[in-house]
Each structure stands twice: as structure tokens, then as C-alpha cells.
Scaffold this active site. Structure first.
Site, short mmCIF file in Angstrom:
data_model
loop_
_atom_site.label_atom_id
_atom_site.label_comp_id
_atom_site.label_asym_id
_atom_site.label_seq_id
_atom_site.Cartn_x
_atom_site.Cartn_y
_atom_site.Cartn_z
N LYS A 28 40.06 36.18 37.21
CA LYS A 28 41.06 36.98 36.49
C LYS A 28 40.65 38.46 36.45
CE LYS A 28 42.10 35.92 32.04
NZ LYS A 28 42.06 37.07 31.12
N SER A 29 39.40 38.73 36.11
CA SER A 29 38.94 40.12 36.02
C SER A 29 39.09 40.84 37.36
CB SER A 29 37.47 40.17 35.61
OG SER A 29 37.31 39.70 34.30
N ARG A 33 41.80 43.96 38.64
CA ARG A 33 41.29 45.20 39.22
C ARG A 33 41.81 45.40 40.65
NH1 ARG A 33 38.18 43.52 35.10
NH2 ARG A 33 36.75 44.93 34.04
N GLN A 176 35.75 46.01 29.24
CA GLN A 176 37.10 46.58 29.18
C GLN A 176 37.03 48.04 28.78
OE1 GLN A 176 39.23 43.97 26.52
NE2 GLN A 176 39.56 42.43 28.10
N ASP A 328 33.13 34.89 27.52
CA ASP A 328 34.34 34.06 27.46
C ASP A 328 34.03 32.57 27.46
OD1 ASP A 328 35.99 36.27 27.41
OD2 ASP A 328 36.22 36.35 29.58
N LYS A 355 38.87 38.11 20.17
CA LYS A 355 39.42 37.74 21.49
C LYS A 355 40.88 37.30 21.31
CE LYS A 355 35.79 38.66 23.92
NZ LYS A 355 35.83 39.77 24.88
N ARG A 359 37.87 33.17 17.99
CA ARG A 359 37.37 31.97 18.68
C ARG A 359 36.28 31.23 17.90
NH1 ARG A 359 37.63 34.20 24.92
NH2 ARG A 359 39.83 33.63 25.15
N ARG A 403 41.67 29.62 26.28
CA ARG A 403 40.33 29.01 26.40
C ARG A 403 40.07 27.98 25.29
NH1 ARG A 403 38.70 31.94 30.67
NH2 ARG A 403 39.01 34.20 30.59
C1 S3P Z 1 37.00 41.41 30.67
C2 S3P Z 1 36.03 41.74 29.77
C3 S3P Z 1 35.70 40.94 28.58
C4 S3P Z 1 36.29 39.54 28.66
C5 S3P Z 1 37.70 39.54 29.16
C6 S3P Z 1 37.79 40.17 30.54
C7 S3P Z 1 37.24 42.29 31.83
O1 S3P Z 1 36.24 41.57 27.44
O2 S3P Z 1 36.23 38.91 27.40
O3 S3P Z 1 38.20 38.22 29.23
O4 S3P Z 1 37.90 41.85 32.80
O5 S3P Z 1 36.76 43.43 31.81
P1 S3P Z 1 35.39 42.69 26.61
O6 S3P Z 1 35.25 43.84 27.48
O7 S3P Z 1 36.25 42.97 25.41
O8 S3P Z 1 34.11 42.01 26.25
#
Ligand code: S3P
Length: 458
Positions: A28-29, A33, A176, A328, A355, A359, A403
Site C-alpha cells: 500500500k505504501s 507513492r 507520513q 501496523d 490509527k 487500535r 487491520r
Molecule cells: C505509512 C506510514 C505509517 C503507517 C501507515 C502507512 C506510510 O503511518 O502506519 O499505514 O505509507 O508512510 P505513520 O507515518 O503515521 O506512522
């Protein structure tokens, strides 16, 4: 019309061994991007393995609304034609980001560095999440904001006319926030630097380099890192192969580990050391998880995961410094800990409270309803496992959190009695074929109509 198997209550029944090989959806991340950077690049970006979950589709819609051309071809590849740094257009409409915190926070950064005004909103979960962590550094760069109380969505960003480069030390370990600042810095005149004491996922750094941007990463004193880039560099369209998501792999892995006789193979999973803390932890608990065929693709380490259920897992203390690399994965680790022998202590978890849901609370509540002995603190969860899966027999509230929903459906694979979740629809944000894929491996997840009587909410 066929019923959507993800809508409403879904339950999971004890199954025998999970076996076989499964190709998991894209990370997903990395998917977010790839779309964002492709949309900022000059030329064409071709993406294979993109996660077509709701969160990433929200990112694609937002980038289209800001001028990028994005389409999926019959060959399953996504093609993105970018607008170039500085070229974002102001959208006509409010951007609806659904459940996706990553889309919202990264795009706030991107917009913050452009001279346009954008309003973001989202679902009930996203509208509760704190945005001050993004607003503060972007204000230093020249953006201004109009937010609901508590810096919550709906929120309007007026991007900087001429974004200022900054040096910023992250007050929370957050990829993030780091990424949002770097994205704003792409359109700032000069060097933007983010300092992180606790290294977080580095997909933005890796992928910006892959798009031809010079990103400097320097280890400074005490294990902290300084990540910096000079603005106004051109991103060049390129090919991106998105590996499978280790966060999704963790659900299948734990399901296999708690189900006697299981042996599964998960090819092409991302094993970036800033993401694979859950596998390191499960191995410490005694799990047989092997990385095979390890290689690097588009700057990201990947491997085939082979997971074999052998001995009963044992409880451990999870080192706090490992938290960012498995942020996560605490819900699914808590499931593994509930089936383990002995006590598992998880600390330093304050971020879990903000989150997609709180959680810590949702896991503690749901596990208790399933018969697990545990203690929840402000930022900790301590689980006393008996070496046997818990009783189950509850319907768990998931609070719009994918999740939480997947974690309890995994626990239902091993608990004595079925476990239901009140609403499985959020699973589609990150793992749109979770139920089908798990059932192909041998799980018994389905709606209560197919499976007999529904369970009452715990
Ligand atoms: C993510 C960073 C994480 C993660 C999120 C995805 C990202 O969040 O929990 O699911 O893709 O940069 P945080 O940056 O708030 O820790």
C-alpha cells in the site's frame, strides 16, 4: 445481483491446516507513492503490481483531479502521465480521501508546496485523525490551513506561493510526516531536511531516487537520520514494480502459524528492514519463517516467504525500538501472542491510538471478548497466552479499521468457537481479496448466512 461478501458481519471458523502458495496484493505504501511520484514526473510511469485497494484508488482520483493522466490498461499495468513539479492544478471539487490517512497526509505535503488551494475530507475514521503533525511543518514552509477543531478534516490547505525549505526534527516517528515534508520540499527553492531519531519506512527516499531525484540520507549521532533533498529537481517517469505488502503477508503468516500443520509460501513480499519487524518478532517467538530468493527490485528488498507451523509460539518482550518497523502489525501480533505460551509485552504503542481506530482499545476489547487474558496501558498491551488459541465465540467491533477486522478473522481460524467482525467492508481499503485468498489457503471465512447463525456484538 451477487452479494458483496465484505458487506456487514463476516465470521471465521476454525479450520484445519493452511497450505499452498498465494500472491498477495501490492504494498500500500509503495503503491500510493508510485501514483503520486508518477503524477509529478515528466514522461510516462508504468506501474506493475499496484494495489487496487480503495485507499490507493483515492490517491489516483486525487492526482487526476490535480491534472495527472492515470489509467489501468488491459494488460493490468497502470500508466501515469505526470504534470511535472510545480505543475499541479487546483481541483474543482473537495477531495474525498475515504479511509486513507497516507493519501491525505502525503497529499497535504504535496499541495502545501504548490500555489493552489485544496480541501480534503474523508470517512468518519479519517475525520477523527489528528493532522497537526502535518500542519506545523508545512506552516513553516509557507502553507496556511483552515481546519476543524483538533486539526481534523475537513481541512483546507492554501499552498505556499514560494515554498521555503526547512530543517525539521520529527516529534513523532512518522513516515507520513517525513514524506509530506519531502513532497513539499520538492517545490521549495533550496534544501529541505528531515531529522528522524527513530528511523521509519524509507519508501519515499527509495522511490524518489528511483525517479532520478538526488536524496541524501545521512546517519547522524545516536542512530538518528537526516534525510534531505534540494527542491526543483525533475522526476523522470520510469517503471515501478510494486512488491507484495508485508503488512498483508503478516495476516496470512500468523494464520498459518496458529493453525496446526500449515505450510504456506508467499512470493515476492517486500522485506525492507524498516518494515519487516513483525517477521523478526515472530521468529523470536519461535516461528519458522524463512526468506527465500532474496533480491532487490526498484530499490526495495523482496523475498519469498515460507511459513511452516511447527512449535507453539512463546511470549516475548518486543523491543520498543522495533515499533516503527512494525507499527501496523501490532493487531496481528496481538493475535499471535494470544495463542502463544507465556506473556508478550508490547510497549511504546502511543501511535496506535491514532490509527484508523484506537487500535490498542479495539484489540484489547475484542481479545477480551474472545477470552484472552490481557492488560492494556496508556501505550502498552500485555498479553498472557496459555499456549492454546482462545475460546472465541464473539462478534467484535472493528470501528472502520481494516487491520482490526482482518486480525480477528485470522484469530477465528484457530479459536474453539467462530469469531465474527461487525463490518468487513474496510478490508477493501488495503487487501481487496483477503477473504478469497485466505479461503484458497484453507481458511473458512464467510458471511453468517452461509455459515449458520450470526454472533452478537461483544
Ligand atoms: C505509512 C506510514 C505509517 C503507517 C501507515 C502507512 C506510510 O503511518 O502506519 O499505514 O505509507 O508512510 P505513520 O507515518 O503515521 O506512522
Amino acid at each position: 445481483m451477487q452479494k458483496d461478501i465484505y458487506s456487514g458481519q463476516v465470521q471465521s471458523k476454525k479450520c484445519s491446516a493452511l497450505n499452498g502458495s498465494a500472491i498477495l496484493p501490492g504494498d500500500k505504501s509503495i503503491s500510493h507513492r508510485s501514483i503520486m511520484f508518477g503524477a509529478l514526473a515528466v514522461g510516462e510511469t508504468i506501474i506493475s503490481g499496484l494495489l487496487e485497494g480503495e485507499d490507493v484508488l483515492h490517491t489516483a482520483d486525487a492526482m487526476r483531479a490535480m491534472g495527472a493522466k492515470i489509467a489501468m490498461g488491459d494488460d493490468g499495468l497502470w500508466r501515469v502521465h505526470g504534470v511535472g513539479i510545480g505543475g499541479l492544478q487546483e481541483p474543482d471539487e473537495v477531495l474525498e480521501m475515504g479511509n486513507s490517512g497516507t493519501s491525505t497526509r502525503l497529499l497535504m505535503g504535496l499541495v502545501g508546496g504548490h500555489d493552489i488551494t485544496v480541501t480534503f475530507t474523508g470517512d468518519a475514521s479519517l475525520r477523527k485523525r489528528p493532522m497537526k503533525r502535518i500542519v506545523t511543518p508545512l506552516e513553516m514552509m509557507g502553507a496556511t490551513f483552515l481546519c476543524r477543531s483538533g486539526h481534523r478534516l475537513p481541512l483546507t490547505v492554501c499552498g505556499a506561493q514560494d515554498a521555503l525549505p526547512i530543517e525539521y526534527k520529527l516529534p513523532v516517528a512518522s513516515a507520513q510526516v517525513k514524506s509530506a515534508i519531502m513532497l513539499a520540499g520538492l517545490n521549495a527553492a533550496g534544501r529541505t531536511t528531515v531529522i528522524e531519531d527513530h528511523p521509519t519506512r524509507d519508501h519515499s527516499e527509495n522511490m524518489l531516487s528511483h525517479f532520478g531525484v538526488n536524496v541524501d540520507v545521512e546517519e547522524i549521532e545516536g542512530g538518528a537520520y537526516a534525510v534531505s533533498l534540494v527542491g526543483h529537481q525533475e522526476l523522470k517517469g520510469c517503471a515501478v514494480d510494486v512488491p507484495s505488502d508485508p503488512s498483508s503477508a503478516a495476516f496470512a503468516a500468523v494464520a498459518a502459524l496458529i493453525t496446526e500443520g500449515s505450510d504456506i509460501t508467499l512470493p515476492n513480499v517486500g522485506v525492507n528492514p524498516r518494515r519487516d519487524g513483525v517477521f523478526v518478532t515472530l521468529k523470536e517467538m519461535g516461528a519458522d519463517i524463512r526468506y527465500e530468493n532474496e533480491r532487490v527490485e526498484a530499490g526495495e528488498p523482496v523475498a519469498t516467504l515460507r511459513i511452516t507451523a511447527k512449535d507453539i509460539l512463546k511470549g516475548i518482550d518486543v523491543p520498543e525500538e522495533r515499533v516503527p518497523s512494525m507499527i501496523d502489525e501490532f493487531p496481528i501480533l496481538a493475535v499471535a501472542a494470544s495463542c502463544a505460551q507465556g506473556t508478550t509485552r508490547m510497549t511504546g504503542l502511543a501511535e496506535l491510538r491514532v490509527k484508523e481506530s484506537d487500535r490498542l482499545l479495539m484489540m484489547a476489547q475484542g481479545l477480551k471478548a474472545c477470552g484472552v487474558d490481557l492488560e492494556m496501558g496508556e501505550d502498552s498491551l500485555i498479553i498472557h497466552g496459555t499456549g492454546k488459541p482462545p475460546k472465541g465465540g464473539a462478534c467484535v467491533e472493528t470501528a472502520l479499521d481494516h487491520r482490526i477486522a482482518m486480525s480477528f478473522l485470522v484469530l477465528g481460524c484457530a479459536s474453539e468457537e467462530p469469531i465474527a467482525v461487525d463490518d468487513a467492508s474496510p478490508i477493501k481499503t488495503s487487501f481487496p481479496n483477503f477473504i478469497e485468498l485466505m479461503n484458497d489457503l484453507g481458511a473458512r471465512i464467510g458471511d453468517e448466512a452461509e455459515q449458520g447463525e450470526g454472533l452478537r456484538l461483544a
